[in-house]
Design a protein around this motif. Structure first.
Motif, mmCIF file in Angstrom:
data_model
loop_
_atom_site.group_PDB
_atom_site.id
_atom_site.type_symbol
_atom_site.label_atom_id
_atom_site.label_comp_id
_atom_site.label_asym_id
_atom_site.label_seq_id
_atom_site.Cartn_x
_atom_site.Cartn_y
_atom_site.Cartn_z
ATOM 1 N N VAL A 35 0.823 -1.202 0.000
ATOM 2 C CA VAL A 35 0.000 0.000 0.000
ATOM 3 C C VAL A 35 0.868 1.267 0.000
ATOM 4 N N LEU A 36 2.165 1.124 0.198
ATOM 5 C CA LEU A 36 3.069 2.274 0.202
ATOM 6 C C LEU A 36 3.337 2.708 -1.242
ATOM 7 N N VAL A 37 2.341 3.350 -1.811
ATOM 8 C CA VAL A 37 2.392 3.772 -3.221
ATOM 9 C C VAL A 37 2.676 5.266 -3.291
ATOM 10 N N SER A 38 3.718 5.624 -4.032
ATOM 11 C CA SER A 38 4.065 7.023 -4.254
ATOM 12 C C SER A 38 3.821 7.353 -5.721
ATOM 13 N N ALA A 39 2.806 8.167 -5.994
ATOM 14 C CA ALA A 39 2.434 8.460 -7.382
ATOM 15 C C ALA A 39 1.806 9.836 -7.534
ATOM 16 N N ASP A 40 2.037 10.728 -6.555
ATOM 17 C CA ASP A 40 1.405 12.047 -6.620
ATOM 18 C C ASP A 40 2.425 13.146 -6.364
ATOM 19 N N ALA A 41 3.551 13.045 -7.049
ATOM 20 C CA ALA A 41 4.543 14.113 -7.000
ATOM 21 C C ALA A 41 4.167 15.211 -7.995
ATOM 22 N N LYS A 42 4.902 16.299 -7.981
ATOM 23 C CA LYS A 42 4.661 17.374 -8.942
ATOM 24 C C LYS A 42 4.749 16.839 -10.364
ATOM 25 N N TYR A 43 5.695 15.932 -10.608
ATOM 26 C CA TYR A 43 5.841 15.323 -11.941
ATOM 27 C C TYR A 43 4.536 14.667 -12.386
ATOM 28 N N ILE A 56 2.330 15.710 -15.730
ATOM 29 C CA ILE A 56 1.976 14.893 -16.898
ATOM 30 C C ILE A 56 0.470 14.695 -17.013
ATOM 31 N N ALA A 57 -0.243 14.896 -15.904
ATOM 32 C CA ALA A 57 -1.705 14.817 -15.943
ATOM 33 C C ALA A 57 -2.334 16.151 -16.344
ATOM 34 N N GLY A 58 -1.494 17.158 -16.586
ATOM 35 C CA GLY A 58 -1.993 18.469 -16.986
ATOM 36 C C GLY A 58 -2.580 19.274 -15.855
ATOM 37 N N LYS A 59 -2.214 18.930 -14.615
ATOM 38 C CA LYS A 59 -2.794 19.607 -13.458
ATOM 39 C C LYS A 59 -1.853 20.622 -12.816
ATOM 40 N N GLU A 60 -0.609 20.653 -13.294
ATOM 41 C CA GLU A 60 0.366 21.570 -12.718
ATOM 42 C C GLU A 60 1.383 21.921 -13.792
#
Length: 324
Positions: free
Chosen positions: A162-170, A174-178
């Protein structure tokens, strides 16, 4: 057997399918809770002083920040830098040399390593079986009485996957949100040209073993993957680490020899130790200007995931004291 409440494992949209067999060990609320308690409990070591969390600290993406090599029981020194624990559901091998291929078996190695936790699995299970609290936690987690090694290891895996890291600025970029700054954009372009063949997004590793030209120590050479396979072509090869949260996990390389990202990039700027197994990508060296290095570091910092390192689900339980 009481039906267990399952925690949905959410695969990030831009990630590949996980390699961990979730169908064989579905994450449940109580299984995750048991795994977390085990992860933070020094009882898994011979004298009760070293837990998994002693060398895997959440604030540093679950690595042993500031230590070139890990400190274990009685402050004994290991030989390798403690890798971060993140996105293990996508890992196909574990440790710098890939000596373990199943997450459910991984904890046995540090538990029984004489310079880490220095215990034996049968002794750990005996201690858990004598503990009334653990008897209750195991029954809640698995729906029936019984404390054994298979259940203990599955619970630890439920916590770790469950230790998932997938919400960095990067990821938001790439999702077009930043947006990226010009420096970060230049760093990304350089990364794609120079680094992405080994550190492949979105996991930022290809899970391969490579010799990146780090010179062996004068005494006690660590031959890496060769120590597992005994194949000459694997000498001085180590697992390509993920670069996610890299700005938080210093020092770097398998032996923690580099204390900063600047030092790492100086190494890649034509400071390779030439040996027969040196990866072909480095045969002609890399040429990085001072500006290139600054741009790359700016990009690498976009891989830091603040939500991951502050997520209360992963935080130490009340009363936990960080060792070493």
């Amino acid at each position: 057997m009481e039906k267990q409440e399952t925690i949905a494992f959410v695969k990030p949209a831009h990630f590949p399918e996980p390699t961990y067999r979730l169908a064989d060990n579905p994450v449940t609320t109580d299984g995750f809770a048991l795994g977390k308690v085990l992860f933070y409990d020094g009882l898994l070591s011979r004298d009760g002083t070293i837990s998994c969390a002693s060398c895997h600290i959440q604030a540093n993406a679950f690595t042993h920040h500031g230590h070139d090599v890990s400190h274990g029981i009685n402050d004994r020194l290991g030989t390798r830098n403690s890798p971060p624990i993140q996105n293990l559901a996508w890992s196909t091998s574990f440790f710098w040399d890939g000596g373990v291929h199943d997450l459910d078996l991984q904890p046995i190695a540090p538990i029984e390593n004489p310079v880490e936790m220095d215990d034996k699995m049968n002794n750990v299970i005996d201690k858990l079986q004598r503990n009334n609290r653990y008897q209750q936690l195991f029954e809640k987690a698995f729906g029936s009485p019984g404390v054994n090694s298979a259940r203990m290891l599955k619970a630890l895996s439920q916590f770790m996957v469950v230790l998932v890291s997938a919400d960095a600025k990067y990821d938001r970029y790439i999702a077009g949100k930043e947006s990226f700054s010009d420096t970060e954009k230049r760093g990304l372009a350089l990364f794609e040209q120079q680094c992405a063949s080994c550190h492949q997004p979105p996991l930022f590793t290809d899970n391969s073993f490579r010799n990146n030209g780090v010179a062996p120590r004068p005494f006690g050479t660590d031959y890496g993957r060769y120590m597992i396979t005994l194949r000459e072509e694997d000498k001085l090869k180590f697992k390509v680490p993920s670069l996610r949260n890299i700005a938080l996990t210093a020092p770097y390389m398998h032996d923690g020899r580099f204390g900063s990202l600047e030092s790492v990039l100086n190494h890649y700027d034509n400071c390779f130790y030439n040996s027969p197994t040196l990866d072909p990508a480095f045969k002609n060296g890399l040429t990085l200007s001072t500006t290139d290095k600054q741009d790359l570091i700016a990009f690498l910092k976009t891989l830091s995931d603040k939500g991951f390192i502050t997520d209360p689900r992963f935080a130490p339980p009340p009363g936990f004291v960080q060792g070493n």
